[in-house]
Design an enzyme around this catalytic site. Structure first.
Site, PDB file in Angstrom:
ATOM      1  N   SER A   1       6.383   3.925  -2.422  1.00 29.40           N
ATOM      2  CA  SER A   1       7.277   2.772  -2.249  1.00 29.40           C
ATOM      3  C   SER A   1       8.198   2.602  -3.468  1.00 29.40           C
ATOM      4  O   SER A   1       9.342   2.166  -3.335  1.00 29.40           O
ATOM      5  CB  SER A   1       6.475   1.495  -1.986  1.00 29.40           C
ATOM      6  OG  SER A   1       5.604   1.199  -3.052  1.00 29.40           O
TER       7      SER A   1
ATOM      8  N   CYS B   1      -6.310  -0.189   4.837  1.00 25.56           N
ATOM      9  CA  CYS B   1      -4.964  -0.679   4.596  1.00 25.56           C
ATOM     10  C   CYS B   1      -4.997  -1.969   3.782  1.00 25.56           C
ATOM     11  O   CYS B   1      -5.445  -2.999   4.270  1.00 25.56           O
ATOM     12  CB  CYS B   1      -4.327  -0.925   5.953  1.00 25.56           C
ATOM     13  SG  CYS B   1      -2.714  -1.636   5.889  1.00 25.56           S
TER      14      CYS B   1
ATOM     15  N   LEU C   1       6.954  -3.136  -1.776  1.00 25.08           N
ATOM     16  CA  LEU C   1       6.463  -2.428  -2.972  1.00 25.08           C
ATOM     17  C   LEU C   1       4.955  -2.613  -3.053  1.00 25.08           C
ATOM     18  O   LEU C   1       4.476  -3.728  -3.234  1.00 25.08           O
ATOM     19  CB  LEU C   1       7.113  -2.997  -4.237  1.00 25.08           C
ATOM     20  CG  LEU C   1       8.509  -2.517  -4.620  1.00 25.08           C
ATOM     21  CD1 LEU C   1       8.927  -3.152  -5.945  1.00 25.08           C
ATOM     22  CD2 LEU C   1       8.589  -0.996  -4.726  1.00 25.08           C
TER      23      LEU C   1
ATOM     24  N   VAL D   1       3.382   5.219  -5.720  1.00 25.64           N
ATOM     25  CA  VAL D   1       4.557   6.032  -6.059  1.00 25.64           C
ATOM     26  C   VAL D   1       5.551   6.107  -4.891  1.00 25.64           C
ATOM     27  O   VAL D   1       6.770   6.137  -5.095  1.00 25.64           O
ATOM     28  CB  VAL D   1       4.124   7.451  -6.537  1.00 25.64           C
ATOM     29  CG1 VAL D   1       3.479   8.254  -5.414  1.00 25.64           C
ATOM     30  CG2 VAL D   1       5.310   8.218  -7.130  1.00 25.64           C
TER      31      VAL D   1
ATOM     32  N   CYS E   1      -2.397  -2.826  10.990  1.00 24.62           N
ATOM     33  CA  CYS E   1      -1.765  -3.443   9.830  1.00 24.62           C
ATOM     34  C   CYS E   1      -0.249  -3.235   9.889  1.00 24.62           C
ATOM     35  O   CYS E   1       0.522  -4.138   9.598  1.00 24.62           O
ATOM     36  CB  CYS E   1      -2.350  -2.813   8.575  1.00 24.62           C
ATOM     37  SG  CYS E   1      -1.699  -3.531   7.100  1.00 24.62           S
TER      38      CYS E   1
END
Length: 396
Positions: A15, A201, A9, A13, A101
């Site tokens: 996730s 990221c 999370l 929006v 990442c």
């Protein structure tokens, strides 16, 4: 027994809706927020509200009634991403932190934490899909582009392995962005109207020169303009005695010396610039804008050319060292001297380009049907067959 999924999370929006959809599909869902790295001296602080993001993630978890925790991965992130980036820029290359990442943090460190929590799967809010085919009694996993062509993020996952894909779910891969927002809105999720995050990221918006100046000292050097009519661009194509010579010729960079052009300005460090860059040169008065066509970090010189059609911007192909060639579909990997027609891209959001892979014992040549602009060392090239991403590599 319900299968257990840990959702990354992020406070966005995509996730949030991923977690909701998995819950609807009957999974036991756990929300995990990754705190990756934060340095107030280089981020535009208001633009990097990782605290706000973690609060939003927590509120979504609360609304869905799922367990939630934050994991601090800053140490691993600094070691594997930040230090790598400094090192690459210092060498005059341009790394892609988002691809790294995913490979090093989300689908490695994070995935291991999730599996240690007893998860069967890890899920992310990426716009891509997973396919499965059965061959010789084994399941082979496919990485497929997202249905929303405008948001497809398969490129960022181009370094994933079969092992990682086997444990991953992409709940929103079949959806359009507008549908994701609509679901979030209908479920009253706090992230429904939240703007998509921009920037590095998990670091947020960063002033890249400020970021790099922590390690790479500013050093004044010359900006040199090379004219498009220069004779080095007009050389005849030689006759080749074998295929390798021809491939080497097609991926060869132009070699510049300061005497090839004229000095048009100064810069504060060649390692702060990348090929194709237009902004930040602070040189005016040219009929067409100047673009960076090459950088020399050893001599600290930036070479530029006028206009986006300058011949110094284009190349027909690129090379990947053998240890940087990565196949998502290992079963399709080429043997030495084999070739494969593919579609490829050298940056996120670039439309797919027709290309041919040529495998040699030293590495892989990727030769495009049409010359490509700003092929940049350190970036990733990814190759596809239709919707499926087959493999990738670091441009050398």
């Amino acid at each position: 027994m319900k299968k257990k999924v840990v959702v990354g999370l992020s406070g966005g929006v995509d996730s949030s809706v991923s977690a909701y959809l998995l819950q609807q599909q009957g999974y036991e869902v756990i929300g995990l927020f990754m705190k990756n790295w934060h340095d107030d001296s280089v981020t535009i602080s208001d633009e990097c509200p990782w605290l706000d993001d973690s609060n939003d993630a927590m509120m979504v978890a609360d609304k869905l009634g799922i367990p939630f925790q934050t994991v601090d991965l800053s140490e691993e992130y600094k070691e594997r991403i930040v230090d790598y980036m400094f090192n690459e820029y210092e060498r005059g290359r341009t790394p892609n932190p988002d691809v790294l990442c995913n490979r090093e943090i989300k689908f490695d460190v994070f995935m291991k934490i999730a599996l240690n929590l007893g998860a069967d799967y890890v899920a992310t809010g990426h716009y891509c899909r997973k396919g499965e085919i059965y061959q010789n009694g084994e399941t082979v996993y496919q990485l497929l582009s997202g249905k929303d062509n405008n948001k497809d993020q398969s490129y960022f996952l181009c370094q994933l392995t079969q092992e990682q894909l086997s444990k991953t779910l992409f709940p929103i891969g079949e959806l359009q962005k507008a549908e994701v927002r609509k679901i979030a809105s209908e479920q009253n999720l706090v992230t429904a109207d939240k703007k998509d995050s921009q920037g590095l990221c998990f670091i947020g918006k960063v002033r890249l020169p400020d970021f790099l100046q922590q390690k790479l000292q500013p050093k004044e050097g010359k900006i040199i303009e090379i004219e498009a009519e220069k004779e080095l661009y007009a050389s005849e194509t030689p006759n080749f005695s074998n295929k390798r010579e021809e491939l080497d010729y097609m991926v060869k960079k132009y070699e510049y010396a300061p005497s090839d052009g004229k000095i048009v300005g100064k810069h504060q460090g060649a390692h702060y610039f990348t090929k194709g860059q237009r902004k930040g040169l602070a040189v005016g008065g040219t009929p067409e804008p100047l673009f960076v066509i090459d950088t020399d970090v050893v001599e600290n010189v930036i070479y530029t050319g006028q206009g986006k059609n300058h011949p110094g911007i284009y190349r027909k192909g690129l090379f990947i060292q053998q240890d940087e060639v990565h196949w998502v579909r290992k079963d399709l990997a080429l043997n030495t001297e084999e070739r494969l027609k593919v579609q490829a891209r050298i940056r996120y959001r670039q439309p797919l380009q027709e290309a041919t892979l040529h495998q040699t014992e030293n590495g892989m040549y990727v030769i495009f049907d049409d010359p490509q602009a700003s092929i940049t060392e350190g970036q990733f090239v990814a190759w596809y067959e239709g919707e499926e991403l087959l493999g990738s590599g670091v441009i050398s």
